[in-house]
Design a protein around this motif. Structure first.
Motif, short mmCIF file in Angstrom:
data_model
loop_
_atom_site.label_atom_id
_atom_site.label_comp_id
_atom_site.label_asym_id
_atom_site.label_seq_id
_atom_site.Cartn_x
_atom_site.Cartn_y
_atom_site.Cartn_z
N GLU A 257 -8.57 9.59 -0.27
CA GLU A 257 -7.27 8.92 -0.23
C GLU A 257 -7.18 7.99 0.99
O GLU A 257 -6.61 6.90 0.90
CB GLU A 257 -6.13 9.95 -0.19
N TYR B 28 -0.52 4.27 -2.07
CA TYR B 28 -1.73 4.85 -1.48
C TYR B 28 -1.38 5.65 -0.21
O TYR B 28 -1.92 6.73 0.02
CB TYR B 28 -2.75 3.77 -1.13
N CYS C 217 0.80 -1.22 0.00
CA CYS C 217 0.00 0.00 0.00
C CYS C 217 0.84 1.28 0.00
O CYS C 217 0.31 2.36 0.26
CB CYS C 217 -0.94 -0.01 1.21
N LYS D 205 -8.85 4.74 0.34
CA LYS D 205 -8.04 3.85 -0.51
C LYS D 205 -7.00 3.11 0.32
O LYS D 205 -6.74 1.92 0.10
CB LYS D 205 -7.36 4.65 -1.62
#
Length: 156
Positions: A74, A52, A49, A77
């Motif tokens: 964001e 992100y 991740c 996500k």
């Protein structure tokens, strides 16, 4: 921008805002894990991740104090990505994952106390998910502490 009328609900002296988020904010379920499983999976969540997380942190920096509001998209996500990592770990490495996070739970979250459980867990995650534990800022040329055969400092 119009606001919808709403009635606050009080429950045990905590305000619960029942106003739904706008449709522009993607819906996402909570991760639903306690601290030990999150710590156990944290390096793998970080590995998958990373993009992100960086987008979220950049948004917060650019929002100049309004990050929690302006960066919900964001943040969602990041949550969705973290959930996908936990789902995959549970699917492919449940036995090793459970052994590691249960050890962390019993050892007051001290990673060094659970190296024996960590090695097969890291191997399983790498073999099945192709995610590798990388400790940030490990000096070049130095073996990371979780890969050392005989660490200098051990908990007894």
């Amino acid at each position: 921008m119009s606001t919808s009328p709403r009635e606050p609900q009080f429950h045990h002296a905590v305000l619960i805002d029942t106003t739904p988020l706008p449709d522009s904010i993607p819906k996402v379920e909570e991760v639903g894990a306690t601290s030990a499983p999150l710590l156990s999976a944290s390096y793998f969540i970080g590995a998958r991740c990373k993009d992100y997380n960086e987008d979220y942190m950049l948004c917060k920096h650019e929002a100049k104090g309004r990050g929690p509001v302006d960066c919900l998209r964001e943040g969602r996500k990041v949550t969705r990505c973290a959930s996908s990592v936990l789902e995959d770990i549970n699917k492919y490495c449940l036995k090793e994952f459970r052994a590691h996070w249960e050890c962390l739970d019993q050892a007051n979250h001290k990673l060094f106390s659970c190296r024996a459980e960590e090695k097969p867990y890291n191997k399983c995650v790498f073999n099945n998910l192709k995610l590798e534990k990388v400790i940030p800022d490990t000096p070049k040329g130095e073996v990371p502490v979780h890969l050392k055969e005989s660490p200098i400092w051990r908990h007894k």
